[in-house]
Structure formats: C-alpha cells, structure tokens
Design a protein around this motif. Structure first.
Motif, mmCIF file in Angstrom:
data_model
loop_
_atom_site.group_PDB
_atom_site.id
_atom_site.type_symbol
_atom_site.label_atom_id
_atom_site.label_comp_id
_atom_site.label_asym_id
_atom_site.label_seq_id
_atom_site.Cartn_x
_atom_site.Cartn_y
_atom_site.Cartn_z
ATOM 1 N N GLU A 1 34.329 44.846 31.178
ATOM 2 C CA GLU A 1 35.468 44.011 30.813
ATOM 3 C C GLU A 1 36.042 43.391 32.084
ATOM 4 O O GLU A 1 36.360 44.105 33.035
ATOM 5 C CB GLU A 1 36.545 44.836 30.107
ATOM 6 C CG GLU A 1 36.097 45.461 28.801
ATOM 7 C CD GLU A 1 37.205 46.289 28.160
ATOM 8 O OE1 GLU A 1 38.374 46.153 28.598
ATOM 9 O OE2 GLU A 1 36.896 47.076 27.245
ATOM 10 N N ARG B 1 39.051 40.836 33.554
ATOM 11 C CA ARG B 1 40.330 40.188 33.254
ATOM 12 C C ARG B 1 40.832 39.476 34.507
ATOM 13 O O ARG B 1 40.858 40.067 35.598
ATOM 14 C CB ARG B 1 41.368 41.203 32.804
ATOM 15 C CG ARG B 1 42.750 40.586 32.535
ATOM 16 C CD ARG B 1 43.791 41.641 32.222
ATOM 17 N NE ARG B 1 43.528 42.289 30.941
ATOM 18 C CZ ARG B 1 43.976 41.822 29.780
ATOM 19 N NH1 ARG B 1 44.699 40.698 29.753
ATOM 20 N NH2 ARG B 1 43.712 42.454 28.662
ATOM 21 N N ASP C 1 45.712 36.285 32.275
ATOM 22 C CA ASP C 1 45.724 36.661 30.860
ATOM 23 C C ASP C 1 44.403 36.331 30.162
ATOM 24 O O ASP C 1 44.332 36.314 28.934
ATOM 25 C CB ASP C 1 46.874 35.941 30.144
ATOM 26 C CG ASP C 1 48.233 36.431 30.619
ATOM 27 O OD1 ASP C 1 48.349 37.635 30.914
ATOM 28 O OD2 ASP C 1 49.172 35.621 30.698
ATOM 29 N N GLN D 1 40.381 37.252 29.432
ATOM 30 C CA GLN D 1 39.579 38.460 29.393
ATOM 31 C C GLN D 1 38.276 38.221 28.641
ATOM 32 O O GLN D 1 38.212 37.435 27.702
ATOM 33 C CB GLN D 1 40.360 39.592 28.707
ATOM 34 C CG GLN D 1 39.650 40.926 28.695
ATOM 35 C CD GLN D 1 40.506 42.023 28.085
ATOM 36 O OE1 GLN D 1 41.667 41.798 27.736
ATOM 37 N NE2 GLN D 1 39.946 43.213 27.956
#
Length: 372
Positions: A88, A90, A93, A95
């Motif tokens: 993941e 990021r 904001d 992602q």
C-alpha cells in the motif's frame, strides 16, 4: 605494503557498502522492503521497489565490524524476492495497493486525485507491506514532483556519460570509487557542476527534473546512490534495467536500447508540457536511440549531448550522419570531448546561467591542473 593496505581498505569499504541495504532489519531477518526513489507529476506518480525475505543473524555475530558486514553480505546473496505481498502506497490523500510479482518487485502507478503541495519538490510516500505469513513492514520513500518553475526535462545516461565505465570494467570502477579520490576518479570532470547548472536553470531556482538511466541492474542501486552523493551530482530517480540478469520469468537479458526508449517515452508523456535535453555517450547506442526520439516527438527535444568516449573515426562518421538527419529540425546534436562544450552550448541556448557555465569551466580547469 602500501598497495596491499589500499586493496585491504578497498575490500573493507566495498563489503560495508554491499552489506548496507541488509542492515535495516537489525539482524532480525524476515520480510524487508527496499523502495527506490520515485517521480511523478501533479497527475500521477511512480514508485518502484522490491520486497525480500532474508535470514536473521545470531547474537554471536557482533553488531559492527568486518565480520558483521561479511555476514550481511552473505544474507544479501541468499535473500529472495517475496511474491504476492500487498504493498500500500500513500502520498498525501492519494492511495493505491498493488501486489509484488514473482520476483518480489512492485511497480506503483498512482493517479493523483488530491492535489499535492506545489511549494516543495520532494514528497514523502508512506509504504505499508503485509503478507499473511510475515510481520507487517512500514517504510517510506521520497517522490520527486517538479515545481511550477520547472521549464526543462533532462534525461541522462549514466555509464560512460556521468561516470567512467561501470558495467564493462566493474572492478576498476569500484576501486576508483572506494580507494582513489572519488570526485576525480569516477565522475567525468565538470559533470557535477554541469548537472547542477541544468538542475537550477537560468533562474538558479528551477529545480528541473533530471532522470538517470543505467544499463546496470537494480542490485547496484545503492552503489550509484553513494557515487552521486560523493560527487555532489543532483539526485533524481535512477532507473535501471530490471531484468538485467537471467531468471525463469525472463530467461534472456533485455536489450538496453529497448529499456531506454521505453523509459524516455514514459518521461516525455508524463512531462508533456516540458521541452527535453537528452545526454548520452558515443560508445553505445545512445545517438541512434535519441535520433529516433527526435523523430517521434517533433519539437520536443532541444538538444542531444553525446560525450565522446573514444576516437574511432568510423563511429564519429556514423554520428555525423545522424547529425545530418537533424538538419531542418529545432534540435542540435553536440558531440563533446568534455563538459565545457556541453555547458557552452546549453548556455548559448538559454538553458543554464552564466554562473553555471563558469562553474563547469573552473572544475574542468582544476582537473586539468591536478589530474591525480
């Protein structure tokens, strides 16, 4: 004895650098993540990296010293890419989650839907990696996004363009890097000041994107990071030929020119509002690849700078024929024996400041007066 001590120092420092990527796990082993510096725009960003499984070290191994470094080199040799890990990423904001491939690599293409700050060029991307049979790992990496002031894209080869050959003469390159005076023995004279001038531009504040391409494998990423830092060359995402070695998934090395063309196409598409300069050397296929780029992207390429690394008359004649193909275009091909000629042309084109040109001339002159 002096030569023996030099080689002993070389071996010790080389082992330390090779072992450095392993040390982040504090000897615990398990799943580790190595992200590579990313790049992008206000529309999308790209982050690559690799997830490994590596062995732990017993408490009997000291935390510092040659024995620890040697053990960590062994751990590096025997570590393996970890497939099907969830990664993941990021940034702000924004992602996205991807899975690693069978060799443990991940390649994140993250569309930007929430605007990033425009008052900085480097942004932090947070990375979370998890797999059912491993302890979750958190890390981060820097991502470069050009500021609004950026007015030019620079794409440069590394081998025989920025530094003396690091692929054909690996041992000699490593010896220069870790034993000899690195700012004089590894980088071509004037390279640091030339790339700094291109990075800053005429305004001295442009912070232009400079993207480097190498024929080498990802395994030498940290080595080139060290080289750039030692030589004060502006850092940028360093893009390598990933499948340089042989694997079951790709049982043959990928052609370097195909890799370079693909990356340049990606960069010109990503930064589609910026003109571009291409920098390479005469020893490989750079001039031929770059001419094809000019034909594919009319009016995008301002100049091609080719560092002359030999004096083969046939090669120079071939490059002259390529130069003739640019007649009638807005692009110049400059075959340069040193960094000064490149800097003079760039200044005449309005791409670097007078201070940048003077810095290149000073550095080259200093090297001529003190070549050792």
């Amino acid at each position: 004895m002096g030569l023996l001590r030099q080689w002993a120092s070389f071996a010790k420092r080389l082992v330390h650098v090779i072992s450095k990527p392993i040390k982040g796990d504090s000897s615990r082993g398990g799943m580790v993540v190595h992200p590579y510096r990313g790049y992008g725009s206000q529309n999308e960003i790209f982050v690559m990296g690799r997830v490994f499984r590596q062995a732990a070290l017993g408490q009997a191994i000291p935390r510092h010293g040659m024995l620890r470094d040697t053990a960590d080199v062994a751990r590096r040799v025997f570590r393996r890419g970890l497939a099907d890990a969830q990664v993941e990423v990021r940034i702000g904001d924004n992602q996205l989650c991807v899975s690693t491939d069978r060799d443990g690599y991940f390649d994140v293409h993250l569309p930007i839907s929430h605007t990033l700050p425009i008052d900085v060029s480097w942004h932090r991307a947070d990375i979370l990696v998890h797999r059912a049979d491993q302890t979750t790992v958190r890390t981060h990496v820097e991502v470069y996004v050009p500021p609004p002031e950026a007015d030019l894209l620079v794409i440069s080869d590394i081998d025989d363009t920025v530094m003396f050959t690091g692929v054909a003469e690996k041992l000699k390159m490593l010896y220069r890097l870790f034993v000899k005076k690195p700012h004089r023995r590894t980088a071509f004279p004037g390279v640091a000041s030339l790339y700094q001038a291109l990075y800053r531009g005429v305004s001295e504040r442009a912070e232009r994107p400079i993207l480097y391409v190498s024929r080498g494998p990802w395994a030498i990423y940290e080595m080139l990071e060290t080289f750039f830092q030692i030589n004060r060359i502006p850092v940028g995402p360093i893009l390598f030929l990933r499948e340089w070695g042989i694997s079951w998934r790709r049982p043959w090395p990928r052609r370097a020119e195909e890799h370079k063309r693909e990356l340049i196409d990606r960069m010109l598409t990503l930064y589609n509002d910026l003109p571009c300069i291409l920098i390479g050397d005469s020893g490989q296929h750079d001039p031929e690849v770059y001419i094809e780029i000019v034909k594919a992207y009319p009016n995008r390429i301002k100049a091609i700078y080719i560092r002359r690394v030999d004096k083969d008359p046939k090669r120079e004649a071939a490059i002259q024929r390529l130069r003739d193909e640019l007649v009638g275009t807005q692009c110049d091909l400059v075959l340069a024996a040193d960094s000064v000629l490149i800097a003079e042309h760039a200044h005449a084109q309005g791409d670097i400041s007078i201070h940048g040109l003077q810095a290149v001339k000073r550095d080259v002159e200093e090297h001529r007066n003190n070549p050792a």
